[in-house]
Design a protein around this motif. Structure first.
Motif, mmCIF file in Angstrom:
data_model
loop_
_atom_site.group_PDB
_atom_site.id
_atom_site.type_symbol
_atom_site.label_atom_id
_atom_site.label_comp_id
_atom_site.label_asym_id
_atom_site.label_seq_id
_atom_site.Cartn_x
_atom_site.Cartn_y
_atom_site.Cartn_z
ATOM 1 N N TRP A 1 -63.792 35.498 14.061
ATOM 2 C CA TRP A 1 -63.462 34.187 14.626
ATOM 3 C C TRP A 1 -61.961 33.987 14.803
ATOM 4 N N GLN B 1 -68.225 38.661 14.141
ATOM 5 C CA GLN B 1 -67.811 37.457 13.407
ATOM 6 C C GLN B 1 -66.305 37.436 13.172
ATOM 7 N N ILE C 1 -66.608 39.606 19.686
ATOM 8 C CA ILE C 1 -66.053 38.723 18.664
ATOM 9 C C ILE C 1 -67.166 38.024 17.892
ATOM 10 N N VAL C 2 -68.204 37.559 18.608
ATOM 11 C CA VAL C 2 -69.321 36.876 17.946
ATOM 12 C C VAL C 2 -70.102 37.861 17.085
ATOM 13 N N ALA C 3 -70.404 39.036 17.638
ATOM 14 C CA ALA C 3 -71.176 40.029 16.892
ATOM 15 C C ALA C 3 -70.425 40.498 15.651
ATOM 16 N N LEU D 1 -60.766 34.298 18.423
ATOM 17 C CA LEU D 1 -61.271 33.458 19.505
ATOM 18 C C LEU D 1 -60.126 32.923 20.365
ATOM 19 N N THR E 1 -62.946 44.078 15.210
ATOM 20 C CA THR E 1 -64.319 43.710 14.858
ATOM 21 C C THR E 1 -65.071 44.800 14.108
ATOM 22 N N ALA F 1 -66.231 38.168 24.284
ATOM 23 C CA ALA F 1 -66.945 37.121 23.547
ATOM 24 C C ALA F 1 -68.089 37.727 22.738
ATOM 25 N N ARG F 2 -68.852 38.631 23.358
ATOM 26 C CA ARG F 2 -69.959 39.277 22.645
ATOM 27 C C ARG F 2 -69.463 40.032 21.414
#
Length: 398
Positions: free
Chosen positions: A144, A142, A138-140, A147, A84, A135-136
């Motif tokens: 994807w 981006q 991966i989302v922050a 996932l 990330t 999860a935080r």
């Protein structure tokens, strides 16, 4: 924003808390050895633990959800920042997460004196918090693409919860739904993540050695192998005794073996740090074939022995392969295995084979169990001696 290196230098506490792999790989290795040292006398009837789990279920739970949970935490907390581009967790937040894992081990160990709900909540806390952290990130970031890794971690967590429920209800959790869910999650992690790192690290080593051979590039065949394995594992989870499941496992085993054969592992025999990755992945198709046979011809091979090719073979060998390589790389050492590390690998492989052999020789099973347990203990004792100092001490300044 501080860089990763600056954030680590800002931490003035123990080196153990400067990166996720350090505490979790150390605790995983120590626990794998200690749990086996307790399991062998338990199996012989010489020791009784204050756990509410039956001895076999405790053994299975602590290997699959205790040991593997720690390795997964150490790997993801180290890999996700690379995926990330975000900062790793260091210092007291990392200590808190490791503390949750330790609390889970203690809760299960002393579960006879606690409410089953309390035991389950304490034990699940580490995996749940870890999933939230991943999860935080991966989302922050981006990111994807990864996932799928979060999804497999959540499935492992669900398997642990079901295992606790089955144990609390008096079922034999060691062969229950929760174990199959958790084991399927572990095998899918190896199929997906191992399918990335094994050919990648092999390619890097072949290039460095000037060998013209190369692993086959990831393509439609690999995607088909992953999807087939996922489908067959789902079938095994929900209908483990059906003939169609046994046939599907055999088919998946053949496809996985072909996939492994495309990665040029036979060219890596001079470097244990590379060939052990191929051996670890090789237990995925071997386990799939063995479990398929045990379903179709139960008199030929015991299911428990076949499952150990996944439990101790694929999970045990692959995790040690990853822990040794990652520890060397992230502590600034050369990416090559010495004789001690080679001995660790050999002891672990022989342990798996001894346990497998017990499934074919029931009259010799007791002795083979002890041999397998002793070799396993020797392997993880060796890991602790060789890699414990690297995990505890700061990275050398170059």
């Amino acid at each position: 924003m501080a860089s990763t290196a600056e954030q680590m230098r800002a931490w003035t506490g123990p080196a153990l808390l400067t990166y996720g792999f350090r505490p979790f790989f150390l605790f995983a290795g120590l626990w794998a050895g200690l749990a086996m040292a307790l399991w062998v006398p338990m199996l012989a009837g010489h020791l009784e633990l204050p756990t509410a789990f039956d001895p076999v279920s405790w053994h299975a739970h602590e290997l699959l959800f205790g040991y593997l949970g720690a390795v997964v935490a150490g790997f993801l907390l180290t890999a996700v920042p690379n995926w990330t581009g975000r900062l790793p967790i260091v210092g007291w937040p990392l200590a808190g997460l490791a503390g949750l894992w330790l609390a889970g081990r203690l809760a299960v160990f002393f579960s006879a004196a606690l409410s089953p709900l309390i035991v389950a909540l304490i034990d699940l806390a580490c995996l749940i918090v870890l999933a939230g952290v991943i999860a935080r990130e991966i989302v922050a970031g981006q990111n994807w693409r990864n996932l799928i890794v979060l999804a497999m971690l959540l499935v492992l967590t669900i398997g642990n919860a079901v295992f606790h429920w089955e144990a609390a209800s008096g079922a034999y959790a060691a062969q229950g739904l929760g174990l199959r869910i958790g084991l399927a999650a572990g095998i899918m992690m190896i199929t997906v993540i191992g399918g990335r790192i094994v050919p990648s690290f092999t390619r890097n080593w072949l290039v460095r050695e000037g060998d013209p051979a190369r692993p086959s590039a990831v393509g439609p065949f690999d995607k088909a192998a992953i999807l087939l394995t996922l489908f067959v594992l789902c079938a095994w989870v929900v209908m483990p005794e059906r003939a169609v499941t046994g046939g599907g496992l055999i088919l998946a085993g053949v496809v996985q073996a072909v996939r492994l054969g495309r990665w040029a592992g036979w060219r890596t025999g001079t470097e244990p740090l590379v060939w052990i990755l191929h051996v670890g992945y090789g237990f995925v198709p071997l386990g799939s074939l063995a479990i398929g046979v045990s379903i179709l011809i139960p008199d030929l091979l015991q299911l428990a022995a076949a499952q150990h090719l996944w439990m101790a073979g694929a999970i045990g060998v692959m995790t040690v392969a990853v822990m040794t390589r990652a520890t060397l790389g992230h502590t600034g050492r050369a990416l090559t295995a010495g004789k001690g590390t080679g001995a660790v690998y050999l002891a672990l492989i022989l342990s798996v084979l001894a346990r497998m052999l017990a499934g074919f020789l029931p009259d010799m099973a007791a002795g083979l169990y002890s041999l397998a347990g002793g070799l396993w203990l020797l392997a993880f004792l060796g890991f602790a001696i060789l890699y414990g100092p690297l995990l505890l001490l700061p990275k050398p300044v170059r």
